[in-house]
Design an enzyme around this catalytic site. Structure first.
Site, PDB file in Angstrom:
ATOM      1  N   SER A 115       0.006   9.611  -0.214  1.00 26.06           N
ATOM      2  CA  SER A 115       0.879   9.712   0.959  1.00 26.06           C
ATOM      3  C   SER A 115       1.084   8.361   1.655  1.00 26.06           C
ATOM      4  CB  SER A 115       0.265  10.699   1.954  1.00 26.06           C
ATOM      5  OG  SER A 115       1.057  10.766   3.113  1.00 26.06           O
ATOM      6  N   LYS A 154       5.295  10.984   2.662  1.00 25.97           N
ATOM      7  CA  LYS A 154       4.764  10.370   3.885  1.00 25.97           C
ATOM      8  C   LYS A 154       4.281  11.450   4.869  1.00 25.97           C
ATOM      9  CE  LYS A 154       3.906   7.488   7.200  1.00 25.97           C
ATOM     10  NZ  LYS A 154       2.613   6.770   7.134  1.00 25.97           N
ATOM     11  N   LEU A 184       1.998   6.754  11.343  1.00 30.04           N
ATOM     12  CA  LEU A 184       2.736   7.993  11.090  1.00 30.04           C
ATOM     13  C   LEU A 184       4.203   7.959  11.513  1.00 30.04           C
ATOM     14  CD1 LEU A 184       0.035  10.722  11.868  1.00 30.04           C
ATOM     15  CD2 LEU A 184       0.863   9.970   9.632  1.00 30.04           C
ATOM     16  N   CYS A 199      -6.494  12.231  11.787  1.00 29.43           N
ATOM     17  CA  CYS A 199      -5.738  11.974  13.030  1.00 29.43           C
ATOM     18  C   CYS A 199      -6.625  12.253  14.242  1.00 29.43           C
ATOM     19  CB  CYS A 199      -4.539  12.898  13.117  1.00 29.43           C
ATOM     20  SG  CYS A 199      -3.506  12.796  11.676  1.00 29.43           S
ATOM     21  N   ASN A 247      -9.101   8.871   2.576  1.00 34.03           N
ATOM     22  CA  ASN A 247      -8.132   8.142   3.388  1.00 34.03           C
ATOM     23  C   ASN A 247      -8.665   6.718   3.620  1.00 34.03           C
ATOM     24  OD1 ASN A 247      -5.871   7.666   5.091  1.00 34.03           O
ATOM     25  ND2 ASN A 247      -5.843   9.849   5.585  1.00 34.03           N
ATOM     26  N   THR A 248      -7.960   5.942   4.397  1.00 36.93           N
ATOM     27  CA  THR A 248      -8.319   4.525   4.567  1.00 36.93           C
ATOM     28  C   THR A 248      -9.575   4.348   5.428  1.00 36.93           C
ATOM     29  OG1 THR A 248      -6.837   4.449   6.449  1.00 36.93           O
ATOM     30  CG2 THR A 248      -5.944   3.700   4.343  1.00 36.93           C
ATOM     31  N   THR A 261      -1.843   2.107  -2.721  1.00 37.73           N
ATOM     32  CA  THR A 261      -1.577   0.692  -2.472  1.00 37.73           C
ATOM     33  C   THR A 261      -1.082  -0.053  -3.719  1.00 37.73           C
ATOM     34  OG1 THR A 261      -3.175   0.715  -0.687  1.00 37.73           O
ATOM     35  CG2 THR A 261      -2.679  -1.437  -1.632  1.00 37.73           C
TER      36      THR A 261
HETATM   37  C1  LIG Z   1       1.122   1.846   4.088  1.00 38.41           C
HETATM   38  C2  LIG Z   1       0.251   3.070   3.999  1.00 38.41           C
HETATM   39  C3  LIG Z   1       0.634   4.247   4.636  1.00 38.41           C
HETATM   40  C4  LIG Z   1      -0.169   5.394   4.552  1.00 38.41           C
HETATM   41  N1  LIG Z   1       0.234   6.548   5.175  1.00 38.41           N
HETATM   42  C5  LIG Z   1      -0.509   7.681   5.044  1.00 38.41           C
HETATM   43  C6  LIG Z   1      -0.069   8.909   5.626  1.00 38.41           C
HETATM   44  O1  LIG Z   1       0.992   8.998   6.230  1.00 38.41           O
HETATM   45  N2  LIG Z   1      -0.880  10.007   5.485  1.00 38.41           N
HETATM   46  C7  LIG Z   1      -2.063   9.952   4.787  1.00 38.41           C
HETATM   47  O2  LIG Z   1      -2.757  10.974   4.676  1.00 38.41           O
HETATM   48  N3  LIG Z   1      -2.487   8.805   4.210  1.00 38.41           N
HETATM   49  C8  LIG Z   1      -1.737   7.681   4.326  1.00 38.41           C
HETATM   50  N4  LIG Z   1      -2.161   6.517   3.724  1.00 38.41           N
HETATM   51  C9  LIG Z   1      -3.433   6.509   2.960  1.00 38.41           C
HETATM   52  C10 LIG Z   1      -3.192   6.647   1.453  1.00 38.41           C
HETATM   53  O3  LIG Z   1      -2.505   7.828   1.135  1.00 38.41           O
HETATM   54  C11 LIG Z   1      -4.524   6.575   0.673  1.00 38.41           C
HETATM   55  O4  LIG Z   1      -5.357   7.636   1.078  1.00 38.41           O
HETATM   56  C12 LIG Z   1      -5.279   5.274   0.927  1.00 38.41           C
HETATM   57  O5  LIG Z   1      -4.375   4.186   1.030  1.00 38.41           O
HETATM   58  C13 LIG Z   1      -6.296   4.948  -0.175  1.00 38.41           C
HETATM   59  O6  LIG Z   1      -5.684   4.903  -1.454  1.00 38.41           O
HETATM   60  P1  LIG Z   1      -5.128   3.530  -2.114  1.00 38.41           P
HETATM   61  O7  LIG Z   1      -6.227   2.520  -2.008  1.00 38.41           O
HETATM   62  O8  LIG Z   1      -4.757   3.885  -3.515  1.00 38.41           O
HETATM   63  O9  LIG Z   1      -3.948   3.122  -1.302  1.00 38.41           O
HETATM   64  C14 LIG Z   1      -1.379   5.353   3.805  1.00 38.41           C
HETATM   65  C15 LIG Z   1      -1.752   4.162   3.154  1.00 38.41           C
HETATM   66  C16 LIG Z   1      -0.962   3.029   3.239  1.00 38.41           C
HETATM   67  C17 LIG Z   1      -1.390   1.772   2.515  1.00 38.41           C
END
Ligand SMILES: Cc1cc2nc3c(=O)[nH]c(=O)nc-3n(C[C@H](O)[C@H](O)[C@H](O)COP(=O)(O)O)c2cc1C
Length: 301
Positions: free
Chosen positions: A4, A28, A56, A113, A175-176, A249
């Site tokens: 997402s 998203k 968001l 959130c 998540n992050t 990412t």
């Molecule tokens: C630019 C950006 C926007 C993100 N927006 C959301 C979001 O709207 N909802 C959500 O649950 N996670 C969101 N995430 C988290 C990612 O979906 C994912 O859980 C996190 O980046 C770890 O995975 P990755 O290292 O492969 O990116 C976002 C991440 C990034 C980098």
């Protein structure tokens, strides 16, 4: 799957590769009403990753149903709508509005959130509040729900067990991770929101460990996410116990990353003579039981 927030609504990538081949697209994060997101700057590169504080920004549920879902309804690839909210009621209302809409296959509930009514702690930080959101969303929809966990909790397996008991059909993680950067010339935090979420290869070993722990604890499917950039990374998550993976990412610098990961998984399976991916899901968990067994068998000193 795509993660997402890193793949828009899928439509933006139609000309990059055949998106219909993906396992699923996660869109998203969507809230009841449209949101503008956080002040700029909202993203900055870090060693092996990015920090983002998009906050968001999204078109809201009504526009998603009107403008995006009809396009998705004609696709072969399932689309999972990631939902977010400030209150339990907002999550439930969003889920209920999306229920029965053609083109939407499942909901992914982002519980990272802040809970506005409880002083701003993230819903996903404690088992009771994570369970409360899960239960409310489950009641509001007949769609399958994936609950997406935050790493910011004392014991992620307790949150995983709580959301599973509250009706989650699957769990996605992770998540992050909260982080920050400082602009040394301005002597101020670099991101407009002061802090952001760290993602990318920098978090991969930690995410992998969390997936390994959660997959051992629950008996619903686990979707692994966090820094997956290559097929080999994805296979690590699958061997840790993930039934599916998300690429986030990695797609920001290489939009073809999700399909390259998929192709690479197929090649790996063929090269190893593995007929079905189910043969390797969670195989690395065996090491855990062997370790426990050899500890039990070791003679007492
Ligand atoms: C630019 C950006 C926007 C993100 N927006 C959301 C979001 O709207 N909802 C959500 O649950 N996670 C969101 N995430 C988290 C990612 O979906 C994912 O859980 C996190 O980046 C770890 O995975 P990755 O290292 O492969 O990116 C976002 C991440 C990034 C980098």
């Amino acid at each position: 799957m795509t993660a997402s927030g890193t793949f828009g609504y899928g439509t933006e990538y139609q000309h990059q590769f055949d998106i219909q081949r993906l396992g699923a697209i996660v869109c998203k994060g969507t809230t009841l009403k449209p949101r503008d997101g956080n002040p700029q700057p909202r993203i900055t590169e870090t060693p092996c990753g990015v920090l983002n504080s998009i906050g968001l920004q999204n078109i809201g549920t009504e526009a998603l149903i009107r403008d995006k879902a009809p396009i998705w309804a004609g696709w072969r690839v399932p689309v999972i709508v990631n939902i977010a909210g400030d209150t339990v009621d907002e999550y439930a209302e969003t889920a209920s509005k999306l229920n029965g809409v053609a083109g939407i296959s499942a909901l992914e509930v982002n519980i990272s959130c802040p809970n506005i009514k409880a002083g701003g702690a993230e819903f996903g930080t404690t088992p009771p509040s994570a369970a409360e959101v899960t239960q409310a969303v489950k009641k509001a929809t007949s769609l399958p729900i994936l609950v997406k966990l935050t790493p910011h909790t004392e014991d992620i397996t307790k949150v995983a067990l709580a959301v599973a008991a509250a009706g989650a059909d699957a769990i996605s993680l992770v998540n992050t991770f909260k982080g920050m950067a400082i602009d040394t010339t301005r002597r101020r935090p670099l991101l407009g929101n002061l802090t952001g979420g760290l993602s990318g290869p920098a978090i991969r070993p930690i995410a992998l460990y969390l997936v390994y722990q959660v997959a051992a604890a629950v008996d619903i499917p686990v979707v692994g996410c966090g820094g997956i950039t290559t097929a080999s990374d994805a296979i690590e998550f699958i061997m840790a116990g993930a039934t599916a993976v998300q690429v986030g990412t990695a797609g920001l610098s290489n939009p073809r990353a999700p399909i390259e990961v998929l192709d690479g998984i197929e090649k790996f399976l063929a090269s190893q003579g593995i007929e079905r991916i189910t043969e390797i899901i969670g195989v690395a968990q065996l090491a855990r039981s062997h370790q426990a067994q050899s500890r039990r068998e070791r003679p007492a000193r």
